[in-house]
Write a protein that holds these residues in place. Sequence first.
Motif, short mmCIF file in Angstrom:
data_model
loop_
_atom_site.label_atom_id
_atom_site.label_comp_id
_atom_site.label_asym_id
_atom_site.label_seq_id
_atom_site.Cartn_x
_atom_site.Cartn_y
_atom_site.Cartn_z
N LEU A 1 28.77 4.56 -23.05
CA LEU A 1 28.08 4.11 -24.26
C LEU A 1 26.58 3.96 -24.02
O LEU A 1 25.76 4.29 -24.89
CB LEU A 1 28.67 2.78 -24.74
N LEU A 2 26.20 3.48 -22.84
CA LEU A 2 24.78 3.37 -22.52
C LEU A 2 24.11 4.74 -22.41
O LEU A 2 22.96 4.91 -22.84
CB LEU A 2 24.59 2.58 -21.22
N LEU A 3 24.82 5.71 -21.86
CA LEU A 3 24.27 7.07 -21.78
C LEU A 3 24.08 7.68 -23.17
O LEU A 3 23.07 8.34 -23.43
CB LEU A 3 25.16 7.96 -20.93
N ILE A 4 25.05 7.46 -24.04
CA ILE A 4 24.94 8.00 -25.41
C ILE A 4 23.78 7.33 -26.13
O ILE A 4 23.00 7.99 -26.83
CB ILE A 4 26.27 7.81 -26.17
N ALA A 5 23.64 6.00 -25.96
CA ALA A 5 22.53 5.29 -26.60
C ALA A 5 21.19 5.78 -26.06
O ALA A 5 20.23 5.96 -26.82
CB ALA A 5 22.67 3.79 -26.39
N ASN A 6 21.11 6.00 -24.76
CA ASN A 6 19.86 6.48 -24.16
C ASN A 6 19.52 7.88 -24.67
O ASN A 6 18.35 8.16 -24.99
CB ASN A 6 20.00 6.48 -22.64
N PHE A 7 20.49 8.76 -24.74
CA PHE A 7 20.26 10.10 -25.26
C PHE A 7 19.79 10.05 -26.71
O PHE A 7 18.88 10.78 -27.11
CB PHE A 7 21.53 10.94 -25.13
#
Length: 52
Positions: free
Chosen positions: A9-15
Amino acid sequence: MDAMISILLLLIANFTISWTRQLGTGWIRILLSVFAVLLLIPAFLFGFRALM
């Protein structure tokens, strides 16, 4: 498993935030920013659950 969900979820938010910064002004930029911020809430909760 909870930690992996939190990281995803953090990777998706960062992207999403990175992609939003490249867009111009408009309602799509605001919508994607709100979506990314709302993804941080479950990421925090899954991360907290993984630590317990």
